[in-house]
Scaffold this active site. Structure first.
Site, mmCIF file in Angstrom:
data_model
loop_
_atom_site.group_PDB
_atom_site.id
_atom_site.type_symbol
_atom_site.label_atom_id
_atom_site.label_comp_id
_atom_site.label_asym_id
_atom_site.label_seq_id
_atom_site.Cartn_x
_atom_site.Cartn_y
_atom_site.Cartn_z
ATOM 1 C CG ASP A 182 -1.860 1.166 1.270
ATOM 2 O OD1 ASP A 182 -2.978 1.016 0.752
ATOM 3 O OD2 ASP A 182 -1.489 2.229 1.810
ATOM 4 C CG ASN A 190 -4.770 11.527 -4.987
ATOM 5 O OD1 ASN A 190 -4.096 11.602 -6.009
ATOM 6 N ND2 ASN A 190 -5.365 10.413 -4.607
ATOM 7 C CG HIS A 195 -7.562 13.076 -7.971
ATOM 8 N ND1 HIS A 195 -7.666 12.040 -7.082
ATOM 9 C CD2 HIS A 195 -8.369 14.057 -7.490
ATOM 10 C CE1 HIS A 195 -8.510 12.349 -6.103
ATOM 11 N NE2 HIS A 195 -8.958 13.573 -6.336
ATOM 12 C CG ASP A 199 -4.140 9.157 -12.190
ATOM 13 O OD1 ASP A 199 -4.614 8.562 -11.203
ATOM 14 O OD2 ASP A 199 -4.834 9.756 -13.034
ATOM 15 C CD GLU A 225 -4.497 4.090 -1.298
ATOM 16 O OE1 GLU A 225 -4.659 4.461 -0.139
ATOM 17 O OE2 GLU A 225 -5.392 4.150 -2.177
#
Length: 317
Positions: A182, A190, A195, A199, A225
């Site tokens: 994770d 973010n 965002h 990405d 994630e």
């Protein structure tokens, strides 16, 4: 339907000619024979048949198309070109070969659209296509298996593949471990950079992990994630070393985004089938779904412990 009329009320010959010839201009040449897998962990996989190729299908490692299904024989069937047409033949398989649900005893010629079945479960389709149709089939295969953002396997394929891997480990009494990773503080990325930055982080993390794994390992995006690594034949201690190597690689990577260089870390939990308790010793094929759930659950608990212990760390055995 009549064509456009000229000034004198007559029909334009030029218009009539265009209407007649337009369909001819878009005719396609279907010259490629393809097999598309319709079931299992490789649903929508496309194999283009070469005229001189003998395609072998079965569970054996040396088969052209390999299917990890206990009901499929080691060398189950084959396809080859004879006299200008493709022929499908059974190799005296245990559970039989079928074309359009009819069991075959020897060899039969294939026609466009024929459905092939190996044993009770493994389905394929034979088609003759053009270049555009082949490309479309391959895009469908990629969409069925891969996560659109990171280009690693998606969760659906992970779930299906884990069923196969757990069953394989039970059948052959081999090790099987999973790593659940994770990205730490991903929400902060973010919230701070947007965002698109998130990405970029996920794409880069997936690339770094892909480069750090064996060819036989599977990497999938589990959701958000989170990522999962499935390591066949690997004990939990060795899988923990793999997870720590991935953690270090990601921590050492700077991720360019616009005018920024982003830096993230990951936490990981590692578990093996042996962590599922004494049930593994008495496991049967019907135990696969519950063992898979227990395996992922054990890795998730250790991931949570790694987060609670301060993040940027791995907890395994």
């Amino acid at each position: 339907m009549s064509g456009p009329r000229d000034r004198d009320g007559g029909t334009s010959q030029r218009s009539q000619t265009l209407i007649v010839q337009a369909p001819e201009s878009i005719k396609r040449t279907r010259s490629k024979a393809v097999l598309t897998t319709a079931t299992g962990t490789q649903t929508a996989r496309v194999h283009v048949l070469a005229p001189a190729e003998i395609v072998t299908m079965g569970r054996g490692d040396d088969c052209t198309l390999r299917f990890d299904d206990a009901s499929v024989s080691g060398s189950h069937a084959r396809i080859l070109m004879v006299g200008g047409e493709y022929v499908f033949a059974d190799n005296r398989s245990t559970n039989g070969s079928y074309v359009n649900d009819v069991r075959i005893d020897g060899a039969v010629p294939l026609k466009d659209g024929d459905r092939i079945r190996l044993g009770p479960h493994c389905m394929l389709r034979f088609n003759v296509v053009d270049d555009d149709e082949e490309a479309a089939l391959k895009r469908m295969y990629e969409a069925a298996l891969y996560d659109g953002l990171t280009k690693v396997y998606n969760r659906k394929h992970l779930e299906e593949r884990l069923d196969v891997e757990v069953a394989f480990a039970i059948r052959h009494a081999t090790e099987l471990s999973v790593i659940l990773l994770d990205v730490d503080h991903f929400k902060k990325v973010n919230d701070t950079y947007g965002h698109l930055a998130g990405d970029a982080v996920l794409r880069t993390a997936a690339q770094v992990m892909s480069h750090g794994l064996r060819q036989e390992d599977l990497l999938a995006r589990y959701g958000g994630e989170e990522f999962v690594v499935v390591a066949r034949g690997t004990a939990v201690a060795n899988a923990t070393l793999v997870a720590d190597r991935l953690r270090n690689s990601i921590a050492a990577t700077m991720i360019p985004f616009e005018e920024h260089l982003l830096h993230v870390t990951v936490s990981a939990g590692v578990a093996s089938l042996r962590d599922c308790g004494p049930r593994i010793e008495k496991a049967t094929p019907t135990s696969v779904p519950s063992l898979k759930t227990s395996l992922l659950g054990a890795a998730d608990q250790r991931l949570y412990a790694a987060k609670q212990a301060g993040r940027n760390r791995v907890i395994g055995a």
